[in-house]
Motif scaffolding. Sequence first.
Motif, PDB file in Angstrom:
ATOM      1  N   SER A  14       0.828  -1.208   0.000  1.00  0.00           N
ATOM      2  CA  SER A  14       0.000   0.000   0.000  1.00  0.00           C
ATOM      3  C   SER A  14       0.865   1.261   0.000  1.00  0.00           C
ATOM      4  CB  SER A  14      -0.920  -0.006   1.214  1.00  0.00           C
ATOM      5  OG  SER A  14      -1.783  -1.139   1.194  1.00  0.00           O
ATOM      6  N   ILE A  15       1.928   1.208   0.807  1.00  0.00           N
ATOM      7  CA  ILE A  15       2.823   2.371   0.861  1.00  0.00           C
ATOM      8  C   ILE A  15       3.473   2.622  -0.488  1.00  0.00           C
ATOM      9  CG2 ILE A  15       4.968   3.238   1.878  1.00  0.00           C
ATOM     10  CD1 ILE A  15       4.171   1.838   4.484  1.00  0.00           C
ATOM     11  N   LEU A  16       3.980   1.552  -1.100  1.00  0.00           N
ATOM     12  CA  LEU A  16       4.616   1.708  -2.406  1.00  0.00           C
ATOM     13  C   LEU A  16       3.610   2.161  -3.451  1.00  0.00           C
ATOM     14  CD1 LEU A  16       6.941  -1.442  -2.421  1.00  0.00           C
ATOM     15  CD2 LEU A  16       7.591   0.935  -2.026  1.00  0.00           C
ATOM     16  N   ARG A  17       2.383   1.599  -3.391  1.00  0.00           N
ATOM     17  CA  ARG A  17       1.365   2.005  -4.363  1.00  0.00           C
ATOM     18  C   ARG A  17       1.002   3.484  -4.178  1.00  0.00           C
ATOM     19  NH1 ARG A  17      -2.174  -1.139  -2.824  1.00  0.00           N
ATOM     20  NH2 ARG A  17      -1.510  -2.942  -4.032  1.00  0.00           N
ATOM     21  N   ALA A  18       0.852   3.910  -2.903  1.00  0.00           N
ATOM     22  CA  ALA A  18       0.528   5.316  -2.643  1.00  0.00           C
ATOM     23  C   ALA A  18       1.667   6.229  -3.089  1.00  0.00           C
ATOM     24  CB  ALA A  18       0.242   5.518  -1.149  1.00  0.00           C
ATOM     25  N   GLU A  19       2.904   5.816  -2.823  1.00  0.00           N
ATOM     26  CA  GLU A  19       4.031   6.623  -3.269  1.00  0.00           C
ATOM     27  C   GLU A  19       4.071   6.721  -4.788  1.00  0.00           C
ATOM     28  OE1 GLU A  19       7.457   4.889  -1.576  1.00  0.00           O
ATOM     29  OE2 GLU A  19       7.099   5.656   0.462  1.00  0.00           O
ATOM     30  N   GLY A  20       3.787   5.604  -5.454  1.00  0.00           N
ATOM     31  CA  GLY A  20       3.760   5.628  -6.917  1.00  0.00           C
ATOM     32  C   GLY A  20       2.669   6.545  -7.453  1.00  0.00           C
ATOM     33  N   GLU A  21       1.473   6.431  -6.851  1.00  0.00           N
ATOM     34  CA  GLU A  21       0.384   7.294  -7.308  1.00  0.00           C
ATOM     35  C   GLU A  21       0.693   8.766  -7.040  1.00  0.00           C
ATOM     36  OE1 GLU A  21      -3.044   5.858  -5.342  1.00  0.00           O
ATOM     37  OE2 GLU A  21      -3.240   4.023  -6.572  1.00  0.00           O
ATOM     38  N   ALA A  22       1.306   9.043  -5.872  1.00  0.00           N
ATOM     39  CA  ALA A  22       1.645  10.430  -5.558  1.00  0.00           C
ATOM     40  C   ALA A  22       2.681  10.979  -6.546  1.00  0.00           C
ATOM     41  CB  ALA A  22       2.177  10.527  -4.126  1.00  0.00           C
ATOM     42  N   LYS A  23       3.683  10.155  -6.866  1.00  0.00           N
ATOM     43  CA  LYS A  23       4.685  10.600  -7.829  1.00  0.00           C
ATOM     44  C   LYS A  23       4.076  10.791  -9.210  1.00  0.00           C
ATOM     45  CE  LYS A  23       8.672   8.552  -5.485  1.00  0.00           C
ATOM     46  NZ  LYS A  23       9.768   7.566  -5.593  1.00  0.00           N
ATOM     47  N   ALA A  24       3.172   9.862  -9.590  1.00  0.00           N
ATOM     48  CA  ALA A  24       2.523   9.990 -10.899  1.00  0.00           C
ATOM     49  C   ALA A  24       1.665  11.251 -10.957  1.00  0.00           C
ATOM     50  CB  ALA A  24       1.670   8.759 -11.175  1.00  0.00           C
ATOM     51  N   ALA A  25       0.909  11.525  -9.873  1.00  0.00           N
ATOM     52  CA  ALA A  25       0.081  12.729  -9.849  1.00  0.00           C
ATOM     53  C   ALA A  25       0.941  13.985  -9.895  1.00  0.00           C
ATOM     54  CB  ALA A  25      -0.794  12.734  -8.599  1.00  0.00           C
ATOM     55  N   ALA A  26       2.074  13.936  -9.150  1.00  0.00           N
ATOM     56  CA  ALA A  26       2.961  15.088  -9.158  1.00  0.00           C
ATOM     57  C   ALA A  26       3.546  15.325 -10.544  1.00  0.00           C
ATOM     58  CB  ALA A  26       4.071  14.900  -8.125  1.00  0.00           C
ATOM     59  N   LEU A  27       3.982  14.233 -11.185  1.00  0.00           N
ATOM     60  CA  LEU A  27       4.528  14.373 -12.537  1.00  0.00           C
ATOM     61  C   LEU A  27       3.469  14.859 -13.515  1.00  0.00           C
ATOM     62  CD1 LEU A  27       6.780  11.174 -12.695  1.00  0.00           C
ATOM     63  CD2 LEU A  27       7.518  13.549 -12.429  1.00  0.00           C
ATOM     64  N   LYS A  28       2.238  14.323 -13.367  1.00  0.00           N
ATOM     65  CA  LYS A  28       1.164  14.752 -14.259  1.00  0.00           C
ATOM     66  C   LYS A  28       0.848  16.234 -14.064  1.00  0.00           C
ATOM     67  CE  LYS A  28      -3.575  13.609 -15.577  1.00  0.00           C
ATOM     68  NZ  LYS A  28      -4.738  12.735 -15.293  1.00  0.00           N
ATOM     69  N   ALA A  29       0.761  16.654 -12.773  1.00  0.00           N
ATOM     70  CA  ALA A  29       0.486  18.065 -12.498  1.00  0.00           C
ATOM     71  C   ALA A  29       1.614  18.956 -13.006  1.00  0.00           C
ATOM     72  CB  ALA A  29       0.295  18.270 -10.994  1.00  0.00           C
ATOM     73  N   GLU A  30       2.837  18.459 -12.820  1.00  0.00           N
ATOM     74  CA  GLU A  30       3.969  19.235 -13.311  1.00  0.00           C
ATOM     75  C   GLU A  30       3.933  19.359 -14.829  1.00  0.00           C
ATOM     76  OE1 GLU A  30       8.869  19.225 -13.028  1.00  0.00           O
ATOM     77  OE2 GLU A  30       7.662  17.691 -12.021  1.00  0.00           O
ATOM     78  N   GLY A  31       3.558  18.257 -15.502  1.00  0.00           N
ATOM     79  CA  GLY A  31       3.442  18.308 -16.958  1.00  0.00           C
ATOM     80  C   GLY A  31       2.347  19.263 -17.407  1.00  0.00           C
ATOM     81  N   GLU A  32       1.187  19.193 -16.745  1.00  0.00           N
ATOM     82  CA  GLU A  32       0.101  20.098 -17.111  1.00  0.00           C
ATOM     83  C   GLU A  32       0.492  21.550 -16.852  1.00  0.00           C
ATOM     84  OE1 GLU A  32      -3.244  18.800 -14.927  1.00  0.00           O
ATOM     85  OE2 GLU A  32      -3.610  17.015 -16.182  1.00  0.00           O
ATOM     86  N   ALA A  33       1.179  21.774 -15.713  1.00  0.00           N
ATOM     87  CA  ALA A  33       1.621  23.137 -15.429  1.00  0.00           C
ATOM     88  C   ALA A  33       2.605  23.629 -16.480  1.00  0.00           C
ATOM     89  CB  ALA A  33       2.247  23.192 -14.036  1.00  0.00           C
ATOM     90  N   GLN A  34       3.507  22.738 -16.875  1.00  0.00           N
ATOM     91  CA  GLN A  34       4.472  23.113 -17.909  1.00  0.00           C
ATOM     92  C   GLN A  34       3.765  23.416 -19.228  1.00  0.00           C
ATOM     93  OE1 GLN A  34       7.636  23.619 -17.348  1.00  0.00           O
ATOM     94  NE2 GLN A  34       8.057  24.215 -19.461  1.00  0.00           N
ATOM     95  N   ALA A  35       2.726  22.566 -19.548  1.00  0.00           N
ATOM     96  CA  ALA A  35       1.987  22.811 -20.787  1.00  0.00           C
ATOM     97  C   ALA A  35       1.257  24.147 -20.739  1.00  0.00           C
ATOM     98  CB  ALA A  35       1.003  21.669 -21.033  1.00  0.00           C
ATOM     99  N   ILE A  36       0.604  24.426 -19.595  1.00  0.00           N
ATOM    100  CA  ILE A  36      -0.099  25.707 -19.452  1.00  0.00           C
ATOM    101  C   ILE A  36       0.882  26.872 -19.545  1.00  0.00           C
ATOM    102  CG2 ILE A  36      -1.433  27.121 -17.838  1.00  0.00           C
ATOM    103  CD1 ILE A  36      -2.703  24.515 -16.853  1.00  0.00           C
ATOM    104  N   ARG A  37       2.053  26.681 -18.873  1.00  0.00           N
ATOM    105  CA  ARG A  37       3.067  27.735 -18.918  1.00  0.00           C
ATOM    106  C   ARG A  37       3.556  27.994 -20.341  1.00  0.00           C
ATOM    107  NH1 ARG A  37       6.356  25.416 -15.973  1.00  0.00           N
ATOM    108  NH2 ARG A  37       5.395  25.996 -14.002  1.00  0.00           N
TER     109      ARG A  37
END
Length: 328
Positions: free
Chosen positions: A210-233
């Motif tokens: 569960s910890i590894l899955r949550a860490e993976g999802e958090a990293k994926a969400a962070a990367l996705k948000a960072e990508g969207e922010a970069q695209a918007i920028r």
Amino acid sequence: MQPIIIVLIILVVLVFIALVKTIQVIPQASAAIVERFGRYTRTLNAGLNIVVPFIDSIRNRIDLREQVVPFPPQPVITQDNLVVNIDTVIYYQVTDARAATYEVASYIQAIEQLTVTTLRNIIGGMDLERTLTSREEINAALRGVLDEATGKWGIRVNRVELKAIEPPTSIQDSMEKQMRADRDKRAAILQAEGVRQSEILRAEGEKQSSILRAEGEAKAAALKAEGEAQAIRTVFESIHAGDADQKLLAYQYLQMLPKIAEGDANKLWIVPSEIGDALKGLSGAMGNFGPMGGGSGFNPQNTGKDGGDGTGAADKAAAERREQPPID
């Protein structure tokens, strides 16, 4: 002649017998007791020995090697009044042939009787459970008593072993039931410990997963948000670099409206205030390029109340907007 021959033959036979009685060969690890006229004179050791014929006689030949003597089962009463049968084995060795011959009539029988009486004294002070679990203690105590008593007989007791201790049949059945119950108890405890350890390991595994899955999802969400922010920028920088005006933005918004309306759940649209201002400007621009082609924006049906020339307030507002410079 014949009597002389007979006498010679008799003399030869007597000499042969005398020689045979004179020379005594004793095997290795053996000893012989010599008596002269019934009295002890000496002990013959291994090898060739000379004795006086017809005067000295061999009383006894003793084996000096270690001997093993098993005794039959003896009934012994324990401290808790239970009768047990005990088999014993004695390992002894003759160290003094003279004492073993003259100090005791039969050292084997004497050792057996001494073993029985000593064993009864020792077992009489123990209960059944201690008797069954104290073989070494019983062996040591029995050997000490026997070695001290048989020392004057020329005997050394090397070892005493209890070959078997047999309690009564009823006691054996009770002991078997108790042992079976103890084994079942230990088996149940071990099984419970195994299940507990398995559950702990499974919970630890699920926790780590569960910890590894949550860490993976958090990293994926962070990367996705960072990508969207970069695209918007990037889009924002491109728009500012291209110096787009509000009319272009309004036109792009009108193109995206069909895609926004494709979803079944899209029941509420949020329109920015800047888009409204841009649409007003866009409508003004489209009014300038109406179907009349003159660009005057005259509408015969839209007559104002305050102008006598038929020009309405809307035409005045459109004319004012056309006179204003474009907004960057």
